[in-house]
Design an enzyme around this catalytic site. Structure first.
Site, PDB file in Angstrom:
ATOM      1  N   HIS A   1      -5.958   3.534   0.716  1.00  0.00           N
ATOM      2  CA  HIS A   1      -5.663   3.752   2.147  1.00  0.00           C
ATOM      3  C   HIS A   1      -6.361   5.072   2.441  1.00  0.00           C
ATOM      4  O   HIS A   1      -6.021   6.098   1.826  1.00  0.00           O
ATOM      5  CB  HIS A   1      -4.147   3.848   2.348  1.00  0.00           C
ATOM      6  CG  HIS A   1      -3.687   4.092   3.763  1.00  0.00           C
ATOM      7  ND1 HIS A   1      -2.705   3.330   4.378  1.00  0.00           N
ATOM      8  CD2 HIS A   1      -4.049   5.031   4.676  1.00  0.00           C
ATOM      9  CE1 HIS A   1      -2.485   3.797   5.610  1.00  0.00           C
ATOM     10  NE2 HIS A   1      -3.293   4.832   5.816  1.00  0.00           N
TER      11      HIS A   1
ATOM     12  N   ASN B   1     -12.401  11.072  -1.087  1.00  0.00           N
ATOM     13  CA  ASN B   1     -12.912  10.304  -2.219  1.00  0.00           C
ATOM     14  C   ASN B   1     -13.054   8.854  -1.777  1.00  0.00           C
ATOM     15  O   ASN B   1     -12.098   8.271  -1.250  1.00  0.00           O
ATOM     16  CB  ASN B   1     -11.938  10.401  -3.402  1.00  0.00           C
ATOM     17  CG  ASN B   1     -11.830  11.825  -3.932  1.00  0.00           C
ATOM     18  OD1 ASN B   1     -12.802  12.574  -3.905  1.00  0.00           O
ATOM     19  ND2 ASN B   1     -10.651  12.204  -4.403  1.00  0.00           N
TER      20      ASN B   1
ATOM     21  N   ASP C   1       0.489  16.667  -0.980  1.00  0.00           N
ATOM     22  CA  ASP C   1       0.122  15.881  -2.156  1.00  0.00           C
ATOM     23  C   ASP C   1       1.167  16.124  -3.253  1.00  0.00           C
ATOM     24  O   ASP C   1       1.591  17.256  -3.482  1.00  0.00           O
ATOM     25  CB  ASP C   1      -1.275  16.293  -2.651  1.00  0.00           C
ATOM     26  CG  ASP C   1      -1.859  15.295  -3.626  1.00  0.00           C
ATOM     27  OD1 ASP C   1      -2.851  14.626  -3.274  1.00  0.00           O
ATOM     28  OD2 ASP C   1      -1.318  15.179  -4.759  1.00  0.00           O
TER      29      ASP C   1
ATOM     30  N   HIS D   1      -8.144  14.964   1.825  1.00  0.00           N
ATOM     31  CA  HIS D   1      -7.474  16.066   1.146  1.00  0.00           C
ATOM     32  C   HIS D   1      -7.823  17.366   1.868  1.00  0.00           C
ATOM     33  O   HIS D   1      -9.004  17.652   2.105  1.00  0.00           O
ATOM     34  CB  HIS D   1      -7.976  16.192  -0.294  1.00  0.00           C
ATOM     35  CG  HIS D   1      -7.705  15.013  -1.169  1.00  0.00           C
ATOM     36  ND1 HIS D   1      -6.720  15.007  -2.131  1.00  0.00           N
ATOM     37  CD2 HIS D   1      -8.299  13.792  -1.241  1.00  0.00           C
ATOM     38  CE1 HIS D   1      -6.724  13.843  -2.767  1.00  0.00           C
ATOM     39  NE2 HIS D   1      -7.677  13.082  -2.249  1.00  0.00           N
TER      40      HIS D   1
ATOM     41  N   CYS E   1       0.817   3.249   3.279  1.00  0.00           N
ATOM     42  CA  CYS E   1       1.513   2.534   4.370  1.00  0.00           C
ATOM     43  C   CYS E   1       3.019   2.687   4.196  1.00  0.00           C
ATOM     44  O   CYS E   1       3.747   2.913   5.169  1.00  0.00           O
ATOM     45  CB  CYS E   1       1.125   1.053   4.393  1.00  0.00           C
ATOM     46  SG  CYS E   1      -0.472   0.718   5.172  1.00  0.00           S
TER      47      CYS E   1
ATOM     48  N   HIS F   1      -7.757   8.574   3.095  1.00  0.00           N
ATOM     49  CA  HIS F   1      -7.022   9.840   3.214  1.00  0.00           C
ATOM     50  C   HIS F   1      -7.977  10.994   3.004  1.00  0.00           C
ATOM     51  O   HIS F   1      -8.991  10.867   2.310  1.00  0.00           O
ATOM     52  CB  HIS F   1      -5.867   9.892   2.210  1.00  0.00           C
ATOM     53  CG  HIS F   1      -6.272   9.621   0.798  1.00  0.00           C
ATOM     54  ND1 HIS F   1      -6.457   8.332   0.316  1.00  0.00           N
ATOM     55  CD2 HIS F   1      -6.553  10.450  -0.227  1.00  0.00           C
ATOM     56  CE1 HIS F   1      -6.829   8.398  -0.950  1.00  0.00           C
ATOM     57  NE2 HIS F   1      -6.905   9.671  -1.312  1.00  0.00           N
TER      58      HIS F   1
ATOM     59  N   HIS G   1      -3.799   1.215   8.643  1.00  0.00           N
ATOM     60  CA  HIS G   1      -4.444   1.093   7.341  1.00  0.00           C
ATOM     61  C   HIS G   1      -5.941   0.815   7.469  1.00  0.00           C
ATOM     62  O   HIS G   1      -6.353  -0.160   8.095  1.00  0.00           O
ATOM     63  CB  HIS G   1      -3.795  -0.035   6.512  1.00  0.00           C
ATOM     64  CG  HIS G   1      -4.425  -0.199   5.168  1.00  0.00           C
ATOM     65  ND1 HIS G   1      -3.863   0.317   4.017  1.00  0.00           N
ATOM     66  CD2 HIS G   1      -5.594  -0.767   4.791  1.00  0.00           C
ATOM     67  CE1 HIS G   1      -4.663   0.065   2.992  1.00  0.00           C
ATOM     68  NE2 HIS G   1      -5.726  -0.606   3.447  1.00  0.00           N
TER      69      HIS G   1
ATOM     70  N   CYS H   1       0.865  -1.180   0.000  1.00  0.00           N
ATOM     71  CA  CYS H   1       0.000   0.000   0.000  1.00  0.00           C
ATOM     72  C   CYS H   1       0.902   1.229   0.000  1.00  0.00           C
ATOM     73  O   CYS H   1       1.764   1.377   0.862  1.00  0.00           O
ATOM     74  CB  CYS H   1      -0.907  -0.025   1.227  1.00  0.00           C
ATOM     75  SG  CYS H   1      -1.702   1.562   1.547  1.00  0.00           S
TER      76      CYS H   1
HETATM   77  P1  AMP Z   1      -7.439  10.013  -4.344  1.00  0.00           P
HETATM   78  O1  AMP Z   1      -7.627  10.237  -5.816  1.00  0.00           O
HETATM   79  O2  AMP Z   1      -8.464  10.666  -3.491  1.00  0.00           O
HETATM   80  O3  AMP Z   1      -7.246   8.544  -4.026  1.00  0.00           O
HETATM   81  O4  AMP Z   1      -6.099  10.775  -3.977  1.00  0.00           O
HETATM   82  C1  AMP Z   1      -4.832  10.221  -4.057  1.00  0.00           C
HETATM   83  C2  AMP Z   1      -3.878  11.372  -4.012  1.00  0.00           C
HETATM   84  O5  AMP Z   1      -2.593  10.891  -3.693  1.00  0.00           O
HETATM   85  C3  AMP Z   1      -3.734  12.149  -5.341  1.00  0.00           C
HETATM   86  O6  AMP Z   1      -4.118  13.510  -5.139  1.00  0.00           O
HETATM   87  C4  AMP Z   1      -2.246  11.990  -5.680  1.00  0.00           C
HETATM   88  O7  AMP Z   1      -1.693  13.157  -6.260  1.00  0.00           O
HETATM   89  C5  AMP Z   1      -1.638  11.685  -4.320  1.00  0.00           C
HETATM   90  N1  AMP Z   1      -0.402  10.936  -4.355  1.00  0.00           N
HETATM   91  C6  AMP Z   1      -0.122   9.815  -5.068  1.00  0.00           C
HETATM   92  N2  AMP Z   1       1.121   9.398  -4.826  1.00  0.00           N
HETATM   93  C7  AMP Z   1       1.650  10.252  -3.915  1.00  0.00           C
HETATM   94  C8  AMP Z   1       2.908  10.347  -3.262  1.00  0.00           C
HETATM   95  N3  AMP Z   1       3.893   9.456  -3.471  1.00  0.00           N
HETATM   96  N4  AMP Z   1       3.109  11.372  -2.410  1.00  0.00           N
HETATM   97  C9  AMP Z   1       2.130  12.284  -2.182  1.00  0.00           C
HETATM   98  N5  AMP Z   1       0.922  12.232  -2.756  1.00  0.00           N
HETATM   99  C10 AMP Z   1       0.690  11.237  -3.624  1.00  0.00           C
HETATM  100 ZN    ZN Z   2      -2.149   1.414   3.744  1.00  0.00          ZN
END
Ligand code: AMP
Ligand code: ZN
Length: 113
Positions: free
Chosen positions: A97, A86, A28, A101, A5, A99, A44, A2
């Site tokens: 996982h 989301n 982000d 925003h 994680c 999250h 997680h 993940c």
């Molecule tokens: P979601 O579309 O709500 O699942 O959001 C996932 C978010 O994770 C997106 O806005 C990506 O830009 C962000 N994301 C993906 N990989 C990374 C990373 N390695 N570091 C920071 N943010 C990330």
């Molecule tokens: Zn995770």
């Protein structure tokens, strides 16, 4: 495996904004607004429905809430911001996982989408 994680465990680097033993907030990688931070519980959970299904998950949601003012303080977005979660495929969730925003640093449209 993940992604978040791995970020929590430090296996993948991130730009940390706030951390305690329960949650991590980091920038982000593809910011949609001048301030775009993700808050994740260190434990997680797949998504917010997964969190809602246990006492542990509900506690973790409280831990996420505790991190919100810390992120506001660290990023200077006390004039306002938007929190987005989301959930699952139709909600546009790409990282499985849970999250949250935090979007700010600019006056956001009153239209949500
Ligand atoms: P979601 O579309 O709500 O699942 O959001 C996932 C978010 O994770 C997106 O806005 C990506 O830009 C962000 N994301 C993906 N990989 C990374 C990373 N390695 N570091 C920071 N943010 C990330
Ligand atoms: Zn995770």
């Amino acid at each position: 495996m993940c992604l978040f994680c791995d970020i929590v465990e430090g296996k993948i680097p991130s730009t940390k904004v706030f951390e305690n033993d329960k949650v991590l907030a980091f920038k982000d990688i593809n910011p949609a607004t001048p301030v775009h931070v993700l808050i994740v519980p260190k434990k997680h959970f797949d998504d917010i429905l997964d969190m809602a299904s246990s006492e542990e998950g509900k506690e973790a949601l409280g831990d996420v809430l505790d991190a919100v003012p810390e992120v506001v303080k660290a990023t200077g977005i006390d004039e306002g911001f938007r929190i987005i979660n989301n959930c699952r495929e139709f909600g546009g969730q790409t990282v499985k996982h849970v999250h949250f925003h935090i979007l700010g640093g600019v006056k956001l449209s009153e239209k949500m989408i």
